[in-house]
Motif scaffolding. Structure first.
Motif, PDB file in Angstrom:
ATOM      1  N   SER A   1      18.849 -11.864 -24.148  1.00  0.00           N
ATOM      2  CA  SER A   1      19.004 -11.392 -22.768  1.00  0.00           C
ATOM      3  C   SER A   1      17.722 -11.707 -22.031  1.00  0.00           C
ATOM      4  CB  SER A   1      19.308  -9.890 -22.737  1.00  0.00           C
ATOM      5  OG  SER A   1      18.227  -9.165 -23.256  1.00  0.00           O
ATOM      6  N   LYS A   2      17.680 -11.232 -20.793  1.00  0.00           N
ATOM      7  CA  LYS A   2      16.484 -11.501 -19.999  1.00  0.00           C
ATOM      8  C   LYS A   2      15.262 -10.733 -20.490  1.00  0.00           C
ATOM      9  CE  LYS A   2      17.809  -7.981 -16.597  1.00  0.00           C
ATOM     10  NZ  LYS A   2      18.154  -7.731 -15.171  1.00  0.00           N
ATOM     11  N   ASP A   3      15.445  -9.724 -21.347  1.00  0.00           N
ATOM     12  CA  ASP A   3      14.299  -8.947 -21.851  1.00  0.00           C
ATOM     13  C   ASP A   3      14.232  -8.935 -23.367  1.00  0.00           C
ATOM     14  OD1 ASP A   3      16.469  -7.447 -22.415  1.00  0.00           O
ATOM     15  OD2 ASP A   3      15.698  -5.563 -21.578  1.00  0.00           O
TER      16      ASP A   3
ATOM     17  N   PRO B   1      11.623  -9.717 -17.605  1.00  0.00           N
ATOM     18  CA  PRO B   1      12.364 -10.922 -17.231  1.00  0.00           C
ATOM     19  C   PRO B   1      11.456 -11.906 -16.495  1.00  0.00           C
ATOM     20  CG  PRO B   1      13.601  -8.939 -16.641  1.00  0.00           C
ATOM     21  CD  PRO B   1      12.236  -8.490 -17.019  1.00  0.00           C
TER      22      PRO B   1
ATOM     23  N   THR C   1      10.990 -15.632 -20.578  1.00  0.00           N
ATOM     24  CA  THR C   1      12.271 -14.898 -20.513  1.00  0.00           C
ATOM     25  C   THR C   1      13.042 -15.304 -19.258  1.00  0.00           C
ATOM     26  OG1 THR C   1      11.137 -13.058 -19.432  1.00  0.00           O
ATOM     27  CG2 THR C   1      11.356 -12.950 -21.813  1.00  0.00           C
ATOM     28  N   SER C   2      14.433 -15.090 -19.307  1.00  0.00           N
ATOM     29  CA  SER C   2      15.302 -15.475 -18.186  1.00  0.00           C
ATOM     30  C   SER C   2      15.245 -14.434 -17.088  1.00  0.00           C
ATOM     31  CB  SER C   2      16.755 -15.630 -18.678  1.00  0.00           C
ATOM     32  OG  SER C   2      16.839 -16.602 -19.702  1.00  0.00           O
ATOM     33  N   HIS C   3      15.662 -14.902 -15.884  1.00  0.00           N
ATOM     34  CA  HIS C   3      15.745 -13.969 -14.771  1.00  0.00           C
ATOM     35  C   HIS C   3      17.042 -13.174 -14.821  1.00  0.00           C
ATOM     36  CE1 HIS C   3      12.169 -15.400 -12.587  1.00  0.00           C
ATOM     37  NE2 HIS C   3      12.502 -16.601 -13.076  1.00  0.00           N
ATOM     38  N   GLU C   4      18.126 -13.747 -15.434  1.00  0.00           N
ATOM     39  CA  GLU C   4      19.415 -13.062 -15.554  1.00  0.00           C
ATOM     40  C   GLU C   4      19.842 -13.094 -17.005  1.00  0.00           C
ATOM     41  OE1 GLU C   4      22.134 -15.046 -13.043  1.00  0.00           O
ATOM     42  OE2 GLU C   4      21.159 -14.429 -11.149  1.00  0.00           O
ATOM     43  N   ASP C   5      20.802 -12.203 -17.315  1.00  0.00           N
ATOM     44  CA  ASP C   5      21.315 -12.176 -18.677  1.00  0.00           C
ATOM     45  C   ASP C   5      22.035 -13.471 -18.986  1.00  0.00           C
ATOM     46  OD1 ASP C   5      20.347  -9.703 -19.253  1.00  0.00           O
ATOM     47  OD2 ASP C   5      22.175  -8.640 -18.617  1.00  0.00           O
TER      48      ASP C   5
END
Length: 535
Positions: free
Chosen positions: A416-418, A468, A495-499
């Motif tokens: 996920s983003k986190d 994120p 890390t991503s900005h969105e899931d």
């Protein structure tokens, strides 16, 4: 005591100088029938007698104070009839100082009176008949003399006397040796003054404190101060310094006696100031000469190593033979070798030793900043205070080690983003079984401000709670029974900005089929509606 003159042992030493002299030189026999010469006068019948007897010039020989000892007899006036008004029982003694040794006439007024001499015992006519002469002895002194010599004179004023002997002498402090210092014959000073005399050190001795004494007026030495001591290689024996015998030595002048050579040394010659070390033994420059000769130590024993990827911990036991010394220390030589161990080169300055590489007092060291998966050879050398003096090879022991590989880290997936999942592969060679892994991560360029450490026994870990759209740095290291290795396998992840759907999730195919089916149904519905509307 030094006798300047014994006036009646040789003729001509007494001169009679006066127009009215009555002194006569007469030879008489003493009670042992031994002849002796005397000067006599006995003018007791006439009044106003003034009879003088004078000596030749007497040299004082540097003395400031001289003594005159006179022996004489004197007739009791009561034993002489009819002389009660003219007979005397005393006479006077004078002196005159002069640099001239050939004076034939001296005025009476020029003389200095020494004393009036009286008899303790006088003789009578009975004593003369029995040939018993009562001899008197009197001693007087003259002080503060300054000229080359003096004349003595005796004045008779009407006594019946006989001068048996006149002895002139001075006192001196005799030559003596005290505290290894020689003090010469010293003439006493005038009156009661003390004469300060500096001593001279006897053979093979030197001053420890300047020696001196004082010569008293009565010819005795007083108040010794200071002393001399025998030079190195000599010892004191009965006020002289004698050489040390073979097998002994004396290193310092302050030592009292020669000492037997310490172990592993000898002195084949006399007068040794130190003993020569036996072959193979040495004495350091700072060692006292009383210390036994020593030798370098044997090699360290039982070396043990603890190895990780980039450091080695070494321990060993002290040498069995210390060489007779307690100042043992150690030094290390580091070499990096090829895989077959046949070619080695010095490690260089990039390798560090804790606490140090040379002069170690403890039998352990930590070597850091080594390269992983590399061969090293360490030579441990034991040394002491005489190792540099010995031409023989030193006591060394060698230990070879191979450092472990580091951990290799890869990204397994982004959940996920986190959250991210990491996987790694442990080193192919490690120093013992791997107990656990340690993961450290932090935001890029924020290592000093904040970081997180996680531990796991697995070779995979999911890290949650990340920000994120943030770049993180991840590093992993392994721990064995020998300790932690170094952090390796550094990897940067953003890390991503969105899931996002994690790649490889087991539900991913179902969701995809449902989505496709839904799309097909929607498409059919739209086409149907279009056809109906068209009709």
């Amino acid at each position: 005591m030094v006798v300047l003159s014994s006036l009646f042992h040789r003729p001509g030493l007494i001169q009679m100088v006066s127009e009215k002299f009555r002194w006569e030189e007469i030879s008489v026999m003493d009670e042992r029938n031994t002849p002796m010469r005397t000067y006599q006068v006995c003018s007791v019948m006439e009044a106003n007698q003034n009879n003088w007897l004078r000596t030749r010039h007497i040299s004082r020989e540097g003395a400031q104070r001289v003594y005159i000892e006179i022996k004489f007899t004197l007739r009791d006036c009561n034993s002489l009839p009819g002389v009660s008004g003219t007979c005397k029982e005393t006479f006077n003694m004078y002196y005159y100082e002069s640099n001239n040794a050939n004076l034939w006439f001296i005025k009476e007024s020029q003389y200095v009176k020494i004393d009036t001499i009286a008899a303790d015992e006088s003789f009578t006519q009975v004593d003369v008949g029995d040939r018993v002469l009562k001899l008197n002895t009197e001693v007087r002194d003259i002080s503060n003399l300054s000229k080359k010599g003096f004349y003595l004179a005796f004045q008779d004023l009407g006594a019946c006397i006989a001068l048996v002997s006149v002895r002139v002498f001075y006192k001196k402090c005799p030559l003596t040796v005290l505290n290894l210092a020689q003090f010469p014959d010293t003439i006493t000073g005038g009156d009661t003054a003390l004469v300060e005399v500096h001593g001279v050190c006897v053979n093979a001795s030197e001053e420890f404190e300047p020696p001196k004494m004082y010569c008293s007026a009565d010819g005795g030495w007083l108040v010794p101060i200071g002393r001399c001591v025998c030079k190195p290689g000599f010892e004191e024996n009965k006020d002289v310094c004698q050489p040390c015998r073979p097998g002994t030595y004396k290193a310092s002048a302050t030592d009292a006696y020669c000492t037997k050579c310490p172990p592993h040394s000898s002195s084949p010659q006399e007068q040794a100031i130190e003993c020569i070390c036996e072959k193979g033994f040495h004495r350091a420059e700072t060692d006292p000469r009383s210390m036994a000769c020593t030798r370098p130590p044997s090699a360290p024993e039982n070396p043990i190593s603890t190895v990780n990827e980039t450091y080695v911990s070494l321990e060993w036991s002290p040498p069995r033979d210390t060489g007779g010394r307690g100042d043992i220390f150690y030094s290390l030589l580091c070499r990096k070798c090829s895989g077959d161990g046949k070619k080695c080169a010095p490690c260089g300055s990039s390798v560090h030793f804790v606490p140090r590489q040379f002069g170690l007092s403890s039998a352990s060291v930590l070597i850091t900043d080594l390269q992983p998966d590399s061969n090293y050879s360490f030579t441990i050398e034991s040394q002491n205070g005489v190792s540099d003096l010995s031409p023989t090879p030193r006591g060394t022991v060698e230990i070879n080690v191979t450092t472990s590989q580091t951990v290799s880290v890869v990204l397994k997936e982004r959940r996920s983003k986190d959250s991210v999942t990491l996987a790694w592969q442990g080193p192919e060679r490690s120093n013992g079984a791997i107990v656990e892994y340690e993961v450290i991560y932090y935001e890029k360029n924020q290592r000093e401000q904040n970081y997180t450490v996680l531990k796991t026994r697995s070779n995979m870990m999911t890290v949650d709670g990340l920000k994120p759209g943030t770049t993180y740095v991840f590093r992993v290291r392994a721990r064995t029974d020998g300790g932690y290795g170094t952090y390796g396998g550094e990897i940067e992840l953003e890390t991503s900005h969105e899931d996002v759907l994690p790649i490889g999730d087991p539900n991913q195919s179902t969701i995809l089929v449902v989505s496709i089916a839904g799309g097909i149904v929607l498409l059919i519905f739209l086409v149907t509606c279009f056809v109906v509307s068209g009709r």
